[in-house]
Scaffold this active site. Sequence first.
Site, PDB file in Angstrom:
ATOM      1  N   ASP A 195      -0.039 -42.556 -26.804  1.00 53.77           N
ATOM      2  CA  ASP A 195      -0.844 -43.446 -27.648  1.00 53.77           C
ATOM      3  C   ASP A 195      -1.154 -44.727 -26.899  1.00 53.77           C
ATOM      4  OD1 ASP A 195      -0.867 -41.627 -29.677  1.00 53.77           O
ATOM      5  OD2 ASP A 195       0.443 -42.747 -31.028  1.00 53.77           O
ATOM      6  N   ASP A 197      -1.460 -47.769 -27.971  1.00 48.49           N
ATOM      7  CA  ASP A 197      -0.858 -49.024 -28.457  1.00 48.49           C
ATOM      8  C   ASP A 197       0.650 -49.094 -28.237  1.00 48.49           C
ATOM      9  OD1 ASP A 197      -0.158 -47.084 -30.266  1.00 48.49           O
ATOM     10  OD2 ASP A 197      -0.916 -48.133 -32.035  1.00 48.49           O
ATOM     11  N   TRP A 257      -5.640 -40.020 -39.461  1.00 44.47           N
ATOM     12  CA  TRP A 257      -4.282 -40.351 -39.048  1.00 44.47           C
ATOM     13  C   TRP A 257      -3.237 -39.455 -39.708  1.00 44.47           C
ATOM     14  CZ3 TRP A 257       0.207 -41.781 -41.424  1.00 44.47           C
ATOM     15  CH2 TRP A 257       1.223 -42.319 -40.603  1.00 44.47           C
ATOM     16  N   GLU A 260      -0.698 -34.350 -36.969  1.00 44.61           N
ATOM     17  CA  GLU A 260      -0.868 -33.537 -35.757  1.00 44.61           C
ATOM     18  C   GLU A 260       0.396 -33.474 -34.909  1.00 44.61           C
ATOM     19  OE1 GLU A 260      -1.172 -37.574 -34.305  1.00 44.61           O
ATOM     20  OE2 GLU A 260      -2.098 -36.609 -36.032  1.00 44.61           O
ATOM     21  N   ASP A 261       1.195 -34.544 -34.900  1.00 45.49           N
ATOM     22  CA  ASP A 261       2.432 -34.520 -34.116  1.00 45.49           C
ATOM     23  C   ASP A 261       3.495 -33.638 -34.776  1.00 45.49           C
ATOM     24  OD1 ASP A 261       2.623 -36.254 -36.225  1.00 45.49           O
ATOM     25  OD2 ASP A 261       3.231 -37.997 -35.048  1.00 45.49           O
ATOM     26  N   MET A 287       5.047 -51.914 -29.679  1.00 46.56           N
ATOM     27  CA  MET A 287       3.773 -51.516 -30.266  1.00 46.56           C
ATOM     28  C   MET A 287       2.887 -52.752 -30.383  1.00 46.56           C
ATOM     29  SD  MET A 287       3.058 -49.626 -33.907  1.00 46.56           S
ATOM     30  CE  MET A 287       1.389 -49.237 -34.409  1.00 46.56           C
ATOM     31  N   HIS A 290      -2.124 -53.943 -34.615  1.00 42.91           N
ATOM     32  CA  HIS A 290      -3.566 -53.880 -34.860  1.00 42.91           C
ATOM     33  C   HIS A 290      -3.798 -53.365 -36.275  1.00 42.91           C
ATOM     34  CE1 HIS A 290      -3.500 -49.437 -34.579  1.00 42.91           C
ATOM     35  NE2 HIS A 290      -2.568 -49.647 -33.659  1.00 42.91           N
ATOM     36  N   ARG A 292      -5.601 -50.778 -38.894  1.00 43.43           N
ATOM     37  CA  ARG A 292      -6.028 -49.390 -38.785  1.00 43.43           C
ATOM     38  C   ARG A 292      -7.542 -49.316 -38.690  1.00 43.43           C
ATOM     39  NH1 ARG A 292      -3.186 -45.241 -39.433  1.00 43.43           N
ATOM     40  NH2 ARG A 292      -1.612 -46.295 -40.670  1.00 43.43           N
TER      41      ARG A 292
END
Length: 346
Positions: A195, A197, A257, A260-261, A287, A290, A292
């Site tokens: 990722d 971030d 979001w 998927e993981d 992290m 930010h 979304r």
Amino acid sequence: MGFHLPVAKTLRRWKYFLVLFVSLSVLAWIATFSGETVKSSEVFPASPQTLVVADTVEDRLNTAPPNRLTTPPQKVECPQESPLLKGAVKLSFESSLTLKDVEGENKGVTQGEYEPSDCTARQSVAVLIPHRSRERHLLYLLNHLHPFLQRQQLHYAIYVIQQAGDATFNRAKLLNVGYLEALKDYSWDCFIFHDVDLVPENDHNLYVCDKQPKHLVVGRNATGYKLRYKGYFGGVTAMTKDQFYQVNGFSNTYWGWGGEDDDLRIRVELQKMKIVRPPADIARYTMVFHKRDSGNGINKDRMRLLGRTPLVWKKDGLNSCSYETLLLERQPLYVNVTVNIGKPQN
């Protein structure tokens, strides 16, 4: 009797002359032959391109004198633990940081790729970063990730896979694209799915693959450096080329979001693999906060999709990943792959 004596003397003189002539002829012939031999042996090494390229001279190479050949010295394998590691480092995220600054600090990186100069890396690693409209986060990550990987003495390349258009973001499909595109460049041993971030804090958190799939984010500042939940397999993961192929990669159906993981974790478990993690005090990340993205809302369909994973994983993944490559650009710090991956089918 008096007549034969002069004749005999004359014959003996001619005999001497004949022997002398034959001897001189033989010596001249030997000298000529030797000169040609020397000349022919000197011509042979004068064409190094022929020596290197042509298959027909293999026997000549095998019998050539050692001092006639120039071969680059073999590099030793890099040590199991790099002597360059620093452990936990203080991270900074300066608002004044520019891409030129990062390029200037990483002159050993060429078109996103780096290889140790003094030893042979133990693994070749492709880092895949799914991306859209996160330029500042990408800059911060590149600034820390390049020196982080170099201190680990890895042969690596960074691929940034950008989703074109304004359709809902699909992290998993972008990572499938990254895997397929990176393999066109090199047969990478290991893939890091990363990722944009999340920035690693400790370079003892090795970006290499193990015999089992590896989850690298045990804790992050946003969760008090604790694992989000027991089966968490997101953020940053490491899988070998064969491991990822064996599970057929990620699902292509997770738009937005979440989910998927966990789907990837189910695929791993279906193959009787076991997820491993580094120690919690090493696998720590910062992290970069930010809001979304508007195009990456929560996937409300994720639980239904997860329930179907055991039924569809064989036909939904790498073998069904369709996309259009719009741009492949080899920038100094990374390979940019911009793709059209379509839209969700509602």
